[in-house]
Design a protein around this motif. Structure first.
Motif, PDB file in Angstrom:
ATOM      1  N   THR A 125     -10.776  -4.634   1.282  1.00 23.53           N
ATOM      2  CA  THR A 125     -10.687  -3.955  -0.016  1.00 23.53           C
ATOM      3  C   THR A 125     -10.490  -2.459   0.215  1.00 23.53           C
ATOM      4  O   THR A 125     -11.144  -1.867   1.078  1.00 23.53           O
ATOM      5  N   LEU A 174      -6.100   6.647   0.811  1.00 16.63           N
ATOM      6  CA  LEU A 174      -6.836   5.414   0.535  1.00 16.63           C
ATOM      7  C   LEU A 174      -8.048   5.315   1.455  1.00 16.63           C
ATOM      8  O   LEU A 174      -8.052   5.805   2.585  1.00 16.63           O
ATOM      9  N   THR A 175      -9.082   4.683   0.934  1.00 15.94           N
ATOM     10  CA  THR A 175     -10.347   4.489   1.637  1.00 15.94           C
ATOM     11  C   THR A 175     -10.566   2.988   1.774  1.00 15.94           C
ATOM     12  O   THR A 175     -10.252   2.239   0.856  1.00 15.94           O
ATOM     13  N   ARG A 176     -11.089   2.580   2.913  1.00 16.48           N
ATOM     14  CA  ARG A 176     -11.403   1.161   3.075  1.00 16.48           C
ATOM     15  C   ARG A 176     -12.832   0.927   2.581  1.00 16.48           C
ATOM     16  O   ARG A 176     -13.767   1.565   3.074  1.00 16.48           O
ATOM     17  N   VAL A 177     -12.963   0.004   1.658  1.00 15.62           N
ATOM     18  CA  VAL A 177     -14.281  -0.313   1.125  1.00 15.62           C
ATOM     19  C   VAL A 177     -14.942  -1.378   1.995  1.00 15.62           C
ATOM     20  O   VAL A 177     -16.123  -1.301   2.311  1.00 15.62           O
ATOM     21  N   ASN A 231       0.343   6.610  -6.649  1.00 23.14           N
ATOM     22  CA  ASN A 231      -0.893   7.384  -6.763  1.00 23.14           C
ATOM     23  C   ASN A 231      -0.622   8.891  -6.656  1.00 23.14           C
ATOM     24  O   ASN A 231      -1.263   9.697  -7.353  1.00 23.14           O
ATOM     25  N   GLU A 282       0.832  -1.213   0.000  1.00 25.17           N
ATOM     26  CA  GLU A 282       0.000   0.000   0.000  1.00 25.17           C
ATOM     27  C   GLU A 282       0.866   1.264   0.000  1.00 25.17           C
ATOM     28  O   GLU A 282       0.522   2.257  -0.657  1.00 25.17           O
ATOM     29  N   GLU A 333      -9.560   1.522  -1.811  1.00 25.33           N
ATOM     30  CA  GLU A 333      -9.498   2.304  -3.053  1.00 25.33           C
ATOM     31  C   GLU A 333      -8.567   3.498  -2.838  1.00 25.33           C
ATOM     32  O   GLU A 333      -8.594   4.110  -1.777  1.00 25.33           O
ATOM     33  N   TYR A 334      -7.784   3.806  -3.847  1.00 25.02           N
ATOM     34  CA  TYR A 334      -6.870   4.954  -3.747  1.00 25.02           C
ATOM     35  C   TYR A 334      -7.569   6.220  -4.235  1.00 25.02           C
ATOM     36  O   TYR A 334      -8.409   6.177  -5.128  1.00 25.02           O
ATOM     37  N   SER A 335      -7.207   7.337  -3.635  1.00 20.80           N
ATOM     38  CA  SER A 335      -7.861   8.598  -3.982  1.00 20.80           C
ATOM     39  C   SER A 335      -6.930   9.761  -3.631  1.00 20.80           C
ATOM     40  O   SER A 335      -5.762   9.564  -3.302  1.00 20.80           O
TER      41      SER A 335
END
Lengths: 408, 408
Positions: free
Chosen positions: B347, B338-341, B322, B315, B349-351
């Protein structure tokens, strides 16, 4: 008739003492003369209290044996228990013999350090004196301190040395992160021998050019000279790493921490030490004034199952197996040992040594392996140490965490 | 026209900050818009002093990139340097812009924690205010403390958490070796958030049944209640493991070590803490009288390259990559995030998040994740932590020692 084998662990834990235990169990299961393998929990005290576990049942797969090999500390538990002086009162020895007879134990392997080898020496001497020939007593060496006589190096030491030198590699990265002058002092265990501290020197020059100062018990320590050493290094560099043994002392043998701090005795009458690194930290702050931090590796250096020396773990296992072979061959009063045949290629041979050559003795670093200034090591010492830290293994991880075998 | 990219590191080292650096370099080399990748040594101070290295040349193979990923601390060096208040004096900001223009830098990635994100916020705000559109400034998150806002968890934290929980697994083996009552107290870093200390709880129950007591900054700490907690546990067991944050404090916010010990300030005006574990050790000795030892994990917890979380290292690298993608897409004033889905399956997602949501803020553990007694964690907290320590990687070893890449 088949006999049972009893194994127990004693003294301070190491990251490899269970590898020796695994070696004992694995070999004992192969021996036709051996029926069941028992473990006594909490050392010789556990034998007297008859706290036994059946290891043939508890460690019944190769997978469990492998897991045991890589479990730190002492899976059977340990004790710091000194048997009575045999000349004054031998009743404890007869009590042990009676218990062993009752359990049909023909072979007793006791894994430990100097004090534990004293137990092996006394018990085997007692059996010999009383003509008890059906119990063979063999010592399995173990100590992170590497101070046992009669063996080239001690199982458990290599893994502790690898942990220490790895930590120094990492701290060298840490200390060079900032520009201002910076001193890190790391205190290692080792009551009367500097082997663990010397292992720090393996890291020097491997990943940069931070100078190391290494202070061992084997040469007298002077606080003033230490400050001069640090000052001198800081003239040409911003970062200095200091490795110091908890047991450094002056010419008169007074521990640094005794001079400045408190004094306690453990049950064996050894002076209990702490705070050496802290004293040096305070001295640097007061007399030099630069950024300084001390780190005490503490228990971490003897239970770091997450970074083991492959060489150490293999040898520790083989020394356990060798102890069983010696016992089955009819030997008693020996310690399973190894001799170094050559440094390069690194070759060793397994053997047995008379336990009386080991018990209650200490092997120090030869002073000719230490530099004249008493603040660093010579090539002879790193040549000796280098083979012992080769290869990496670690505990087995499950779901992100180390997974051990619990026997007690 | 192609632009160059500049990357620098700031704040305290972690075992994963170089993985983020490797992610930046690797991605930058793939981007058509980017020509050379430069590194500034010693953070923003090194930018001002123009201490640059060419990373396109220094890290020119996949092997070197992989080695960098697994090198602890901060390979470019770091600083604890606060830029002047932009309202009082903006000359430093213009100086930085001039230097970046001179070096044809179009993208600047600054990897660090709360204080470093303040630098990113100010510099990007300055560029915006002055209409400087050809320099994109992006923050790369990093901190073992896990206290950054705007991100589910911080790169570097997972590896420190894995180290800490691994150490607790090992100490649990240690503490059960002897039979007498025994308390081990371990002090973790973390100035105002207890995330690192909470990681100890991941080890509880994994390899035995030693009870843990976990004291976090987020709930008030009372020395009397601590002693009662230990006494209560010792009624039903011989061994207790205590995890304590350096920053535990009473209801009035006074740090334990301030109450009992000395007080120092660092350059940011933060109270510099130490000695919390030692104070608890002395309290147990005085008020309970059993065997007790305190261990300060100290720098070891942030530079343990020998036991890294694979999840964290991956990560951290992706967050670096990213950051480059965001900059090349024309963004500025964002932190790569990053956000935890979902927790299971884990899971993310990068942001990118607005840097103003991150700078100078702190994310604490939600108090509802801590038990009522304030001496342990609830399942919500271990559920949050568990994915972050999954998988193992370590530094690369050569000839028995870790082998790092040296950039400065």
């Amino acid at each position: 008739m088949k006999k049972n084998l009893l194994v127990a662990q004693s003294g301070g834990p190491t990251a490899a003492i269970n590898a020796t235990l695994a070696g004992v169990i694995g070999q004992a299961m192969k021996e036709e003369q051996i029926d069941q393998v028992y473990g006594a929990c909490y050392g010789i005290q556990g034998v007297l209290e008859q706290k036994f576990v059946n290891l043939t049942e508890k460690v019944d797969t190769e997978e469990k044996l492998e897991k045991l090999k890589r479990t730190p500390a002492a899976a059977l538990g340990s004790c710091r228990f000194k048997l009575n002086d045999i000349k004054e009162d031998d009743s404890q020895y007869q009590e042990i013999v009676d218990i062993l007879h009752k359990m049909n134990i023909g072979y007793f392997v006791y894994i430990g350090g100097n004090d534990s080898m004293d137990t092996v020496a006394k018990l085997s001497a007692y059996c010999k004196e009383k003509g008890i020939e059906d119990i063979k007593v063999i010592g399995g060496p173990k100590t992170i301190d590497n101070d046992l006589c009669g063996i080239d190096h001690c199982p458990g030491f290599g893994s502790a040395a690898k942990y220490i030198s790895t930590v120094f590699c990492e701290l060298e990265q840490e200390i060079t992160v900032y520009e201002p002058k910076n001193v890190i002092i790391v205190e290692m265990m080792g009551r009367h021998a500097g082997w663990l501290t010397a292992a720090a020197a393996l890291a020097e020059g491997k990943n940069g050019n931070v100078p190391y100062l290494v202070y061992l018990e084997e040469t007298p320590f002077s606080l003033d000279r230490f400050i001069d050493d640090v000052k001198e290094k800081l003239e040409s560099t911003n970062a200095v790493l200091v490795a110091v043994s908890e047991g450094v002392h002056d010419k008169e043998g007074r521990f640094l921490c005794e001079q400045e701090g408190s004094r306690e005795l453990d049950v064996f009458g050894h002076t209990k030490l702490s705070g050496t690194g802290k004293i040096l930290e305070e001295a640097v702050r007061a007399k030099i004034g630069c950024k300084v931090r001390s780190i005490e590796l503490n228990l971490l250096q003897r239970c770091a199952g997450h970074i083991l020396s492959k060489t150490d773990i293999e040898e520790s296992g083989n020394l356990g197996a060798n102890a069983v072979k010696l016992a089955v061959a009819g030997e008693s009063g020996l310690m399973s040992s190894l001799t170094r045949v050559s440094d390069a290629p690194y070759t060793i041979e397994y053997s047995g040594v008379d336990i009386r050559e080991v018990a209650n003795k200490e092997k120090k670093i030869p002073v000719e392996w230490i530099n004249e200034a008493g603040n660093g090591v010579k090539e002879e010492l790193t040549t000796y140490l280098t083979p012992l830290v080769q290869g990496e293994v670690s505990s087995i991880y499950e779901d992100g965490m180390p997974s051990y075998i619990v026997l007690k």
